[in-house]
Design a protein around this motif. Structure first.
Motif, PDB file in Angstrom:
ATOM      1  N   GLY A   1       7.930  -6.103 -10.723  1.00  0.00           N
ATOM      2  CA  GLY A   1       8.039  -5.657 -12.104  1.00  0.00           C
ATOM      3  C   GLY A   1       6.784  -5.925 -12.907  1.00  0.00           C
ATOM      4  N   ALA A   2       6.222  -7.116 -12.721  1.00  0.00           N
ATOM      5  CA  ALA A   2       5.018  -7.463 -13.486  1.00  0.00           C
ATOM      6  C   ALA A   2       3.826  -6.614 -13.030  1.00  0.00           C
ATOM      7  CB  ALA A   2       4.718  -8.946 -13.309  1.00  0.00           C
TER       8      ALA A   2
ATOM      9  N   HIS B   1       3.637  -2.716 -14.176  1.00  0.00           N
ATOM     10  CA  HIS B   1       3.628  -2.489 -15.626  1.00  0.00           C
ATOM     11  C   HIS B   1       5.021  -2.491 -16.237  1.00  0.00           C
ATOM     12  CE1 HIS B   1      -0.142  -0.642 -14.111  1.00  0.00           C
ATOM     13  NE2 HIS B   1      -0.641  -1.318 -15.118  1.00  0.00           N
ATOM     14  N   GLY B   2       5.876  -3.403 -15.776  1.00  0.00           N
ATOM     15  CA  GLY B   2       7.203  -3.535 -16.381  1.00  0.00           C
ATOM     16  C   GLY B   2       7.077  -3.956 -17.836  1.00  0.00           C
ATOM     17  N   ARG B   3       8.090  -3.612 -18.596  1.00  0.00           N
ATOM     18  CA  ARG B   3       8.035  -3.854 -20.042  1.00  0.00           C
ATOM     19  C   ARG B   3       8.532  -5.264 -20.363  1.00  0.00           C
ATOM     20  NH1 ARG B   3       8.461  -0.540 -24.826  1.00  0.00           N
ATOM     21  NH2 ARG B   3       9.739  -1.604 -26.351  1.00  0.00           N
ATOM     22  N   PHE B   4       7.620  -6.140 -20.762  1.00  0.00           N
ATOM     23  CA  PHE B   4       8.011  -7.464 -21.267  1.00  0.00           C
ATOM     24  C   PHE B   4       8.422  -7.243 -22.722  1.00  0.00           C
ATOM     25  CE2 PHE B   4       5.475  -8.739 -17.654  1.00  0.00           C
ATOM     26  CZ  PHE B   4       6.077  -9.912 -17.217  1.00  0.00           C
ATOM     27  N   SER B   5       9.697  -6.974 -22.913  1.00  0.00           N
ATOM     28  CA  SER B   5      10.162  -6.503 -24.221  1.00  0.00           C
ATOM     29  C   SER B   5      10.091  -7.582 -25.288  1.00  0.00           C
ATOM     30  CB  SER B   5      11.600  -6.027 -24.114  1.00  0.00           C
ATOM     31  OG  SER B   5      11.658  -4.949 -23.246  1.00  0.00           O
ATOM     32  N   VAL B   6       9.948  -7.110 -26.515  1.00  0.00           N
ATOM     33  CA  VAL B   6      10.015  -8.000 -27.676  1.00  0.00           C
ATOM     34  C   VAL B   6      11.095  -7.472 -28.606  1.00  0.00           C
ATOM     35  CG1 VAL B   6       7.619  -8.765 -27.628  1.00  0.00           C
ATOM     36  CG2 VAL B   6       8.208  -6.667 -28.805  1.00  0.00           C
ATOM     37  N   ARG B   7      11.658  -8.360 -29.421  1.00  0.00           N
ATOM     38  CA  ARG B   7      12.700  -7.912 -30.343  1.00  0.00           C
ATOM     39  C   ARG B   7      12.062  -7.093 -31.449  1.00  0.00           C
ATOM     40  NH1 ARG B   7      15.695  -8.671 -34.731  1.00  0.00           N
ATOM     41  NH2 ARG B   7      17.927  -8.314 -34.475  1.00  0.00           N
ATOM     42  N   ASP B   8      12.593  -5.897 -31.613  1.00  0.00           N
ATOM     43  CA  ASP B   8      12.021  -4.956 -32.562  1.00  0.00           C
ATOM     44  C   ASP B   8      13.075  -4.616 -33.611  1.00  0.00           C
ATOM     45  OD1 ASP B   8      10.716  -2.932 -33.887  1.00  0.00           O
ATOM     46  OD2 ASP B   8       9.966  -1.983 -32.048  1.00  0.00           O
TER      47      ASP B   8
ATOM     48  N   PRO C   1      11.316 -19.792 -16.739  1.00  0.00           N
ATOM     49  CA  PRO C   1       9.973 -20.122 -17.242  1.00  0.00           C
ATOM     50  C   PRO C   1       8.865 -19.233 -16.674  1.00  0.00           C
ATOM     51  CG  PRO C   1      11.136 -22.107 -16.613  1.00  0.00           C
ATOM     52  CD  PRO C   1      12.003 -20.959 -16.193  1.00  0.00           C
ATOM     53  N   ILE C   2       9.068 -18.705 -15.476  1.00  0.00           N
ATOM     54  CA  ILE C   2       8.038 -17.828 -14.898  1.00  0.00           C
ATOM     55  C   ILE C   2       7.811 -16.614 -15.798  1.00  0.00           C
ATOM     56  CG2 ILE C   2       9.671 -16.549 -13.447  1.00  0.00           C
ATOM     57  CD1 ILE C   2       7.557 -16.268 -11.364  1.00  0.00           C
ATOM     58  N   GLU C   3       8.870 -16.186 -16.480  1.00  0.00           N
ATOM     59  CA  GLU C   3       8.747 -15.052 -17.399  1.00  0.00           C
ATOM     60  C   GLU C   3       7.960 -15.478 -18.638  1.00  0.00           C
ATOM     61  OE1 GLU C   3       9.572 -12.237 -20.552  1.00  0.00           O
ATOM     62  OE2 GLU C   3      10.138 -14.325 -20.582  1.00  0.00           O
ATOM     63  N   VAL C   4       8.244 -16.689 -19.132  1.00  0.00           N
ATOM     64  CA  VAL C   4       7.552 -17.187 -20.327  1.00  0.00           C
ATOM     65  C   VAL C   4       6.055 -17.316 -20.036  1.00  0.00           C
ATOM     66  CG1 VAL C   4       7.469 -19.029 -22.036  1.00  0.00           C
ATOM     67  CG2 VAL C   4       9.643 -18.452 -20.972  1.00  0.00           C
ATOM     68  N   VAL C   5       5.726 -17.835 -18.847  1.00  0.00           N
ATOM     69  CA  VAL C   5       4.315 -17.999 -18.476  1.00  0.00           C
ATOM     70  C   VAL C   5       3.642 -16.630 -18.345  1.00  0.00           C
ATOM     71  CG1 VAL C   5       2.770 -18.816 -16.648  1.00  0.00           C
ATOM     72  CG2 VAL C   5       4.724 -20.212 -17.337  1.00  0.00           C
ATOM     73  N   SER C   6       4.301 -15.706 -17.653  1.00  0.00           N
ATOM     74  CA  SER C   6       3.713 -14.371 -17.476  1.00  0.00           C
ATOM     75  C   SER C   6       3.517 -13.685 -18.820  1.00  0.00           C
ATOM     76  CB  SER C   6       4.617 -13.503 -16.605  1.00  0.00           C
ATOM     77  OG  SER C   6       4.903 -14.143 -15.412  1.00  0.00           O
ATOM     78  N   ARG C   7       4.504 -13.806 -19.684  1.00  0.00           N
ATOM     79  CA  ARG C   7       4.407 -13.205 -21.015  1.00  0.00           C
ATOM     80  C   ARG C   7       3.256 -13.824 -21.805  1.00  0.00           C
ATOM     81  NH1 ARG C   7       8.295 -10.772 -24.606  1.00  0.00           N
ATOM     82  NH2 ARG C   7       9.740 -10.721 -22.868  1.00  0.00           N
ATOM     83  N   SER C   8       3.113 -15.140 -21.669  1.00  0.00           N
ATOM     84  CA  SER C   8       2.029 -15.818 -22.390  1.00  0.00           C
ATOM     85  C   SER C   8       0.675 -15.354 -21.883  1.00  0.00           C
ATOM     86  CB  SER C   8       2.153 -17.336 -22.212  1.00  0.00           C
ATOM     87  OG  SER C   8       3.383 -17.772 -22.714  1.00  0.00           O
ATOM     88  N   LEU C   9       0.564 -15.158 -20.569  1.00  0.00           N
ATOM     89  CA  LEU C   9      -0.699 -14.667 -20.016  1.00  0.00           C
ATOM     90  C   LEU C   9      -0.985 -13.248 -20.498  1.00  0.00           C
ATOM     91  CD1 LEU C   9      -0.431 -15.978 -16.337  1.00  0.00           C
ATOM     92  CD2 LEU C   9      -1.966 -16.799 -18.129  1.00  0.00           C
ATOM     93  N   LEU C  10       0.066 -12.453 -20.626  1.00  0.00           N
ATOM     94  CA  LEU C  10      -0.113 -11.055 -21.034  1.00  0.00           C
ATOM     95  C   LEU C  10      -0.432 -10.924 -22.517  1.00  0.00           C
ATOM     96  CD1 LEU C  10       0.167  -8.045 -20.134  1.00  0.00           C
ATOM     97  CD2 LEU C  10       2.544  -8.191 -20.867  1.00  0.00           C
ATOM     98  N   TYR C  11       0.376 -11.556 -23.351  1.00  0.00           N
ATOM     99  CA  TYR C  11       0.232 -11.381 -24.797  1.00  0.00           C
ATOM    100  C   TYR C  11      -0.604 -12.468 -25.461  1.00  0.00           C
ATOM    101  CZ  TYR C  11       4.114  -8.057 -24.327  1.00  0.00           C
ATOM    102  OH  TYR C  11       4.907  -7.003 -23.974  1.00  0.00           O
ATOM    103  N   GLY C  12      -0.995 -13.475 -24.692  1.00  0.00           N
ATOM    104  CA  GLY C  12      -1.751 -14.574 -25.282  1.00  0.00           C
ATOM    105  C   GLY C  12      -0.859 -15.622 -25.921  1.00  0.00           C
ATOM    106  N   GLY C  13       0.420 -15.557 -25.662  1.00  0.00           N
ATOM    107  CA  GLY C  13       1.377 -16.525 -26.217  1.00  0.00           C
ATOM    108  C   GLY C  13       2.785 -16.044 -25.927  1.00  0.00           C
ATOM    109  N   PRO C  14       3.775 -16.946 -26.065  1.00  0.00           N
ATOM    110  CA  PRO C  14       5.166 -16.538 -25.805  1.00  0.00           C
ATOM    111  C   PRO C  14       5.740 -15.706 -26.951  1.00  0.00           C
ATOM    112  CG  PRO C  14       5.099 -18.837 -26.428  1.00  0.00           C
ATOM    113  CD  PRO C  14       3.671 -18.373 -26.412  1.00  0.00           C
TER     114      PRO C  14
ATOM    115  N   LEU D   1       2.112  -3.258 -25.274  1.00  0.00           N
ATOM    116  CA  LEU D   1       3.412  -2.652 -24.955  1.00  0.00           C
ATOM    117  C   LEU D   1       3.263  -1.146 -24.781  1.00  0.00           C
ATOM    118  CD1 LEU D   1       6.151  -4.368 -27.123  1.00  0.00           C
ATOM    119  CD2 LEU D   1       6.238  -3.918 -24.691  1.00  0.00           C
ATOM    120  N   ARG D   2       2.511  -0.542 -25.681  1.00  0.00           N
ATOM    121  CA  ARG D   2       2.302   0.908 -25.608  1.00  0.00           C
ATOM    122  C   ARG D   2       1.584   1.288 -24.318  1.00  0.00           C
ATOM    123  NH1 ARG D   2       1.251   5.259 -29.293  1.00  0.00           N
ATOM    124  NH2 ARG D   2       2.829   4.325 -30.602  1.00  0.00           N
ATOM    125  N   SER D   3       0.522   0.534 -23.977  1.00  0.00           N
ATOM    126  CA  SER D   3      -0.245   0.899 -22.781  1.00  0.00           C
ATOM    127  C   SER D   3       0.582   0.698 -21.516  1.00  0.00           C
ATOM    128  CB  SER D   3      -1.557   0.110 -22.710  1.00  0.00           C
ATOM    129  OG  SER D   3      -1.293  -1.222 -22.383  1.00  0.00           O
TER     130      SER D   3
END
Lengths: 166, 58
Positions: free
Chosen positions: A58-59, A62-69, A88-101, A127-129
């Motif tokens: 998934g990562a 280009h799976g969508r690490f969704s955020v609350r919208d 936690p693996i998701e939190v770490v991956s998200r932090s690496l992607l977005y620069g933070g959780p 998210l768009r890309s």
């Protein structure tokens, strides 16, 4: 060994509850760890591999690490829950992607009406890309499935812990 | 990896193996359920794709 049967042991209920809570927490932290803790070693290994393979696919795809919208509160919240299920693996991956959780769409992007406008924040742009990548739909399916499988595993650990299931 | 069929196959294997191990304890029963689930998912997906083929995307 006693760790195998949390439900069947003759410990005081407080101790059993603690073991059960620990097993469920472990199940969330590391996929399969709850089963391992309860003595279901073979099953734990299989579950670990399945959830991790699904998450990594998934990562990578280009799976969508969704955020609350705020524009779609219910669906986006469910998506975040599905993502967070992996642990936690998701939190770490998200932090690496977005620069933070980041779990909420930044105000600047959530105010936009429709999809016509260009995202202004890094999170919105990423998210768009990722959404526009050709394999994003596949990646998102793998990513959310990994989280949902792990949530089911936590419930399974609970059932084993209280003796409802073998 | 943009092959739809390959992705569907991998997804099917992951999900059917997961549910086989989650709901069955005996190896034979796991194989049986895994094959039924995997086969059903593949068959239904292909059948649905075939039914939807005449309809345009847009």
């Amino acid at each position: 060994m006693g760790s195998r049967d949390v439900a069947g042991s003759e410990e005081p209920s407080g101790g059993r509850r603690k073991k059960l809570a620990l097993a469920c927490a472990l199940a969330w932290v590391i996929p399969g760890a709850g089963h391992w803790y309860l003595g279901r070693r073979a099953r734990a290994g299989v579950f670990f591999c399945l959830v991790i393979v699904s998450f990594v696919l998934g990562a990578v795809l280009h799976g969508r690490f969704s955020v609350r919208d705020r524009r779609a509160p219910l669906l986006s919240t469910l998506q975040v829950v599905a993502c967070l299920g992996t642990g936690p693996i998701e939190v770490v991956s998200r932090s690496l992607l977005y620069g933070g959780p980041v779990y909420f769409m930044p105000e600047e992007d959530s105010m936009q009406a429709g999809d016509g406008g260009r995202p202004r924040t890094v999170v919105g742009q990423l998210l768009r890309s990722r959404n526009e990548a050709r394999d994003s739909a596949y990646g998102t399916a793998y990513l959310w499935t990994a989280g949902l499988m792990n949530l089911l595993l936590i419930l399974d650990v609970f059932d084993i812990g209280i003796g409802r299931k073998d | 990896m943009t092959s739809h069929f390959l992705n569907m196959l991998i997804f099917t294997i992951i999900v059917s193996t997961f549910f086989a191990f989650l709901t069955r304890n005996e190896p034979r029963a796991r194989w049986r359920l895994g094959l039924i689930l995997g086969g059903s998912m593949l068959f239904l997906s292909l059948a649905l794709a075939w039914i939807m083929y005449p309809f345009p995307v847009r």
